[in-house]
Enzyme design. Sequence first.
Site, PDB file in Angstrom:
ATOM      1  N   CYS A 102     -16.101   2.310   0.157  1.00  0.00           N
ATOM      2  CA  CYS A 102     -14.893   1.571   0.522  1.00  0.00           C
ATOM      3  C   CYS A 102     -14.435   1.864   1.944  1.00  0.00           C
ATOM      4  O   CYS A 102     -13.612   1.114   2.487  1.00  0.00           O
ATOM      5  CB  CYS A 102     -13.777   1.841  -0.483  1.00  0.00           C
ATOM      6  SG  CYS A 102     -13.230   3.560  -0.557  1.00  0.00           S
ATOM      7  N   ARG A 147       0.875  -1.169   0.000  1.00  0.00           N
ATOM      8  CA  ARG A 147       0.000   0.000   0.000  1.00  0.00           C
ATOM      9  C   ARG A 147       0.913   1.219   0.000  1.00  0.00           C
ATOM     10  O   ARG A 147       1.586   1.503   0.999  1.00  0.00           O
ATOM     11  CB  ARG A 147      -0.889  -0.021   1.248  1.00  0.00           C
ATOM     12  CG  ARG A 147      -1.891   1.135   1.352  1.00  0.00           C
ATOM     13  CD  ARG A 147      -2.688   0.981   2.653  1.00  0.00           C
ATOM     14  NE  ARG A 147      -3.639   2.044   2.864  1.00  0.00           N
ATOM     15  CZ  ARG A 147      -4.923   2.003   2.542  1.00  0.00           C
ATOM     16  NH1 ARG A 147      -5.400   0.925   1.945  1.00  0.00           N
ATOM     17  NH2 ARG A 147      -5.734   3.002   2.807  1.00  0.00           N
ATOM     18  N   GLN A 150      -9.925  -3.550  -3.607  1.00  0.00           N
ATOM     19  CA  GLN A 150     -11.233  -3.053  -3.180  1.00  0.00           C
ATOM     20  C   GLN A 150     -12.303  -3.394  -4.212  1.00  0.00           C
ATOM     21  O   GLN A 150     -13.420  -3.790  -3.859  1.00  0.00           O
ATOM     22  CB  GLN A 150     -11.187  -1.545  -2.973  1.00  0.00           C
ATOM     23  CG  GLN A 150     -12.494  -0.934  -2.498  1.00  0.00           C
ATOM     24  CD  GLN A 150     -12.867  -1.380  -1.100  1.00  0.00           C
ATOM     25  OE1 GLN A 150     -12.100  -1.207  -0.167  1.00  0.00           O
ATOM     26  NE2 GLN A 150     -14.043  -1.964  -0.947  1.00  0.00           N
ATOM     27  N   HIS A 209      -6.989   0.901  -6.967  1.00  0.00           N
ATOM     28  CA  HIS A 209      -7.262   0.131  -5.747  1.00  0.00           C
ATOM     29  C   HIS A 209      -7.949  -1.178  -6.150  1.00  0.00           C
ATOM     30  O   HIS A 209      -9.120  -1.415  -5.834  1.00  0.00           O
ATOM     31  CB  HIS A 209      -8.150   0.944  -4.807  1.00  0.00           C
ATOM     32  CG  HIS A 209      -8.142   0.470  -3.395  1.00  0.00           C
ATOM     33  ND1 HIS A 209      -7.472  -0.663  -2.973  1.00  0.00           N
ATOM     34  CD2 HIS A 209      -8.745   0.977  -2.272  1.00  0.00           C
ATOM     35  CE1 HIS A 209      -7.649  -0.828  -1.682  1.00  0.00           C
ATOM     36  NE2 HIS A 209      -8.415   0.160  -1.232  1.00  0.00           N
ATOM     37  N   ARG A 238     -13.345  -7.815   1.718  1.00  0.00           N
ATOM     38  CA  ARG A 238     -11.927  -7.548   1.472  1.00  0.00           C
ATOM     39  C   ARG A 238     -11.093  -8.767   1.869  1.00  0.00           C
ATOM     40  O   ARG A 238     -10.147  -9.147   1.170  1.00  0.00           O
ATOM     41  CB  ARG A 238     -11.472  -6.322   2.272  1.00  0.00           C
ATOM     42  CG  ARG A 238     -11.985  -4.990   1.751  1.00  0.00           C
ATOM     43  CD  ARG A 238     -11.335  -4.599   0.424  1.00  0.00           C
ATOM     44  NE  ARG A 238      -9.901  -4.510   0.521  1.00  0.00           N
ATOM     45  CZ  ARG A 238      -9.224  -3.450   0.972  1.00  0.00           C
ATOM     46  NH1 ARG A 238      -9.885  -2.369   1.381  1.00  0.00           N
ATOM     47  NH2 ARG A 238      -7.918  -3.441   0.992  1.00  0.00           N
TER      48      ARG A 238
END
Length: 322
Positions: A271, A105, A135, A132, A299
């Site tokens: 999210c 990340r 996600q 992302h 997730r």
Amino acid sequence: MATPELRHMLRDDDLNHDEQKQVLELAIKFRANRFYKQPFAGPQAVAVLFDKPSTRTRSSFSIGVAELGGYPLVIDKSGSQLGRGEPVADTARVLDRMAYGVVWRTFGQDRVEEMAKYSTHPVVNALTDDFHPCQILADFQTIAEHRGGVDNLHNQTIAYLGDAANNMANSYLLGGAVAGMDVRVAGPQGFLPRPDIVEDAKRIAAETGGSITVTTDAKAAADGADCVFTDTWVSMGEEAEYAIRSKPFWDYQVNDELMALAKPDAIFQHCLPAYRGKEVTSSVIDGPQSVVWDEAENRLHAQKALLTWLTGKARGDDSLLA
């Protein structure tokens, strides 16, 4: 056993339509049985790197790697030589000799691409400034679970409203195109997606039967949608500028009036973290159409599925792909 094929997940179109479907079907199996497969039994280590703060990404990957039988080696920026300027290539070469995968990340997309360039194990983008993808897999798993399965994803119309120049908008465009969805992204002028990403999404949608619409009209985007998405209007590090930065976005707030334009059984996703009374009202995110807690849980399952699928490809182990 198939010939090993090293694959990474750096942006949403790193999976094609059939591959995305395979990962999502695997994710649903992991939700039914959290220990469905354990490709990292040993335990084998997976390096999980954080240059940005995290709750859901840290929790889901840490717990996920452990449930896959592995050891999550979680490294924060402050505890890493990467945070002190070590070249990405040097860190990649070291981790590659110790870990069986890297999850990162970070900020620039170029950083995960550099990591992948020097890695002989799968590298996963856990969020960059541009994309992302993890996600989106969780979001689409959630839609599939509420809409009769993965095979129905191509029949869905999704609408993303708000800051359409951010990583979530980019990933909805690409990931939705891969799924064959009708994707609508709405934001104010000056906050629309990069043209190259829109063009990539349109090219993919032409192959999968989906469609791509980018607009400044929030109501048109929400009209008849099966799922409505939004995200915070202010990214990490910009909180002090909220009053100024949020001004262009008020017409894109997801509230009861806007949700009423979507289909009667439309679902709402975010999210997280969410700012009630700003990008979404409490009545929506805490209301009956909201599935944000399913989305947050997914997730874990979607990322476990992705790691398992990538590992199966890298090892040529077809038993991990199903």
